[in-house]
Design an enzyme around this catalytic site. Sequence first.
Site, PDB file in Angstrom:
ATOM      1  N   GLY A  87     -37.414 -21.566   3.438  1.00 46.33           N
ATOM      2  CA  GLY A  87     -38.239 -20.366   3.531  1.00 46.33           C
ATOM      3  C   GLY A  87     -38.091 -19.636   4.842  1.00 46.33           C
ATOM      4  N   ARG A 116       7.040  -8.798  -4.558  1.00 41.56           N
ATOM      5  CA  ARG A 116       6.655  -8.416  -5.914  1.00 41.56           C
ATOM      6  C   ARG A 116       7.230  -7.046  -6.275  1.00 41.56           C
ATOM      7  NH1 ARG A 116       4.870 -10.209 -10.937  1.00 41.56           N
ATOM      8  NH2 ARG A 116       3.283  -8.813 -11.795  1.00 41.56           N
ATOM      9  N   GLU A 172     -25.130 -17.442  10.620  1.00 44.67           N
ATOM     10  CA  GLU A 172     -25.234 -16.997  12.013  1.00 44.67           C
ATOM     11  C   GLU A 172     -25.798 -15.580  12.121  1.00 44.67           C
ATOM     12  OE1 GLU A 172     -24.967 -18.746  14.753  1.00 44.67           O
ATOM     13  OE2 GLU A 172     -24.489 -20.509  13.570  1.00 44.67           O
ATOM     14  N   GLU A 207     -27.252  -7.423   8.148  1.00 41.86           N
ATOM     15  CA  GLU A 207     -28.455  -6.612   8.380  1.00 41.86           C
ATOM     16  C   GLU A 207     -29.125  -7.014   9.697  1.00 41.86           C
ATOM     17  OE1 GLU A 207     -27.276  -6.508   4.237  1.00 41.86           O
ATOM     18  OE2 GLU A 207     -27.706  -8.191   5.556  1.00 41.86           O
TER      19      GLU A 207
END
Length: 380
Positions: free
Chosen positions: A129, A268, A363, A367
């Site tokens: 929490g 490719r 870490e 935000e």
Amino acid sequence: MDFELSEDQKMARETARDFAEKRLRPHAAEFDEREEIPREFYAEAAELGFMGVMVPEQYGGMGMDAVSYACIMEEIARVCAAFQIGLTVHNSLACGALECFGTEEQKQRYLPKLAKGEWIGAYSLSESGAGSDAGSLRLPCARDAQGYVLNGTKAWVSSAGFADLFVVFASTDPKLKSRGISCLLVEKGAPGFAAGKKEKKMGVRGSDTRELVFSDCRVPKENLLGTENEGFKVALSLLDRGRIGIAAQSVGVAQAAFEEALSYARERRQFDKPLSDFQAIQFKLADMALGIEAARLLTWRAATVLGSGQRATREASMAKLFASQNANRVVYDAVQIHGGNGFIRDFPVERYFRDARVSEIYEGTSEVQRIVIARELLKK
């Protein structure tokens, strides 16, 4: 500011690259599949000094600077991000906590074992929490004549299944909230202490991530790290080190994905020519290379500031934010360049894609990094 690496820094980088290529690359996919990394690999890393990179030589470490540390972490993550997590937590958070806040007796007791790889360190701040809002953690910590008694659980602890020393944050005075948190050193095998179930993760699956369970776990008073009720200051001060480690990890993963995409684009062929001949692919590759160089320089700048003894909060958050977001952009484009092949495990970009995602979460989320950066900018 000049970011030309010194000879010592170059040597550290080359040593890490050699170890990663020779010892980790042959097993990286296996670590991911089995969701574990044998401890012997940490022992080999310790022989090279990678378990005590910045630990002072008087305590058995290498005494390297922070830029050397960032270079080592990048090279390890370039091959196996899951292994690098264990190294960066051990170095930046466990050893770092003792270096910065330990008493001389605590340093003498623990740092030589950690630096030599005899013991592995872990760090436990978050709870189920209390993630981004770490100051709201609630692990109860009662005091008695002998020390402290822990009851409850902690969450998302890297290396929890095999670590020997845990830096644990608990609430010694709930009324004070974040000002009532203390930091304790808890040894593996302490009565009433156990690691819980291993988490089943999307990426960095070789990293052993578990909860910690405390049931009347007694911790002697001499294992208090720093001052009672000021543990949150310890946690916040260590975040700069931790974020530089994750920034370096992000650069390493992005570099690995870029190298795979560049090679694949050259080999490719579609519509009778290599993918690299198409401007759409060239632009992707150019943007990938640009982002990686910028992220690396931001990481080195943050490490330089940290190594000078200055507070590196703004620089570390900027490096971590940019490098982690860039890594996710790079792995996204690497998978896109591979097309359907990028979606299957036969190609390593699939693993890099999964490994990069968590870099924007642990870490401090992206935000939270923006909050930290804005706060630093607005200080008077």
